[in-house]
Scaffold this motif. Sequence first.
Motif, short mmCIF file in Angstrom:
data_model
loop_
_atom_site.label_atom_id
_atom_site.label_comp_id
_atom_site.label_asym_id
_atom_site.label_seq_id
_atom_site.Cartn_x
_atom_site.Cartn_y
_atom_site.Cartn_z
N THR B 63 0.84 -1.20 0.00
CA THR B 63 0.00 0.00 0.00
C THR B 63 0.87 1.25 0.00
OG1 THR B 63 -0.09 -0.11 2.40
CG2 THR B 63 -1.92 -1.09 1.20
N ALA B 64 0.25 2.38 -0.30
CA ALA B 64 0.98 3.64 -0.35
C ALA B 64 1.42 4.04 1.04
CB ALA B 64 0.07 4.73 -0.93
N ASP B 65 2.54 4.77 1.09
CA ASP B 65 3.00 5.37 2.35
C ASP B 65 3.06 4.36 3.48
OD1 ASP B 65 3.28 7.70 1.04
OD2 ASP B 65 1.61 8.75 1.99
N ARG B 77 7.83 2.38 1.02
CA ARG B 77 7.28 2.66 -0.31
C ARG B 77 7.25 4.17 -0.53
NH1 ARG B 77 2.65 -0.76 -3.35
NH2 ARG B 77 3.15 0.02 -5.42
N LEU B 78 7.94 4.62 -1.57
CA LEU B 78 8.04 6.05 -1.85
C LEU B 78 7.06 6.50 -2.92
CD1 LEU B 78 11.92 6.50 -1.95
CD2 LEU B 78 10.38 6.69 0.00
N GLY B 79 6.59 5.57 -3.73
CA GLY B 79 5.69 5.94 -4.82
C GLY B 79 5.10 4.69 -5.43
N PRO B 80 4.29 4.86 -6.46
CA PRO B 80 3.62 3.70 -7.06
C PRO B 80 4.60 2.62 -7.51
CG PRO B 80 2.71 5.74 -7.93
CD PRO B 80 3.90 6.13 -7.11
N GLU B 82 8.13 2.76 -6.68
CA GLU B 82 9.41 3.16 -6.09
C GLU B 82 9.46 2.76 -4.61
OE1 GLU B 82 10.14 7.31 -6.60
OE2 GLU B 82 12.22 7.18 -5.93
#
Lengths: 89, 199
Positions: B63-65, B77-80, B82
């Motif tokens: 998941t994000a963040d 997680r830094l991005g979709p 990354e």
Amino acid sequence: MQLITCPWCGPREETEFRYGGQADLAYPADPSALDDEQWARFLFFRDNPKGAFAERWCHDAGCRRWLRAVRDTRTYVFAETRPYGRSTV
Amino acid sequence: MTAEPTLTARHPLESRRAALEALPGEPTITLDPLVSAVDLRVDPEPATLAALGAALGGTLPHTADAWTAIADGQALRLGPDEWLLTSAAATPHAWEDRVDALAAPHGGMAVDVSAQRVGLRLRGPGVRDLLAFTCSIDLRPAAFGRGRCAQTLLGQAAVLLVAHGDDDLAVLVRTSFAGYVVDRLVDHAGARTSRLAPV
């Protein structure tokens, strides 16, 4: 401060974002066929509506992804934000 | 014969160590040891994430963040597409080579960013209030509990906040902005203490 909802990071302050101008501009299919005025219109001329305006923003201080927003130029209210281009949010 | 590495990394915030140790009471701010870190870019297919997670001794956040634990480090997680992968055990070059080799079959790549960020660890009651002085995101434990991370602004510096617990947060900041962030946090911590102290 105004909050902009990043499709990836969620609501963040406007200062985390960078403005990227009008959205959905199509690069000319055959640039060499354009005369100077047509090329200048592609490069420099942008819509300036009073009301809803589709524009690009980049979440510089966060995920660094571009997003497409629809903003009302009279009230500054963001109607929607969604990922731009090939993003996989 | 391989070259003997004779250069040892010096913590960029060595000059601030005394000021941090002189902080009165809680929350405490300490310097995290330098770790190896790579920036991983790969398409976030579930099978890819599962394979990479298994190879790295953990799972990659879906998941994000969010962050998860991997062997000897963290996956943030830094991005979709990354991730930041850290390792306290491997050397920067070995870590880059290893992750890059793992990502290559999936069309991904890893780049060494060990020198990019330094870590601060903030522990103790009131740590979220201290950060809220200078950071605008929702830091309540309900919204930013253990397992979350966020890239945002602390003052004017871009930072990566990592939630280890309700009273335990890490701040990863670009090396050249680290002094600014530490000075700002020390200033706020001092202001809080003096305001709370009996007159």
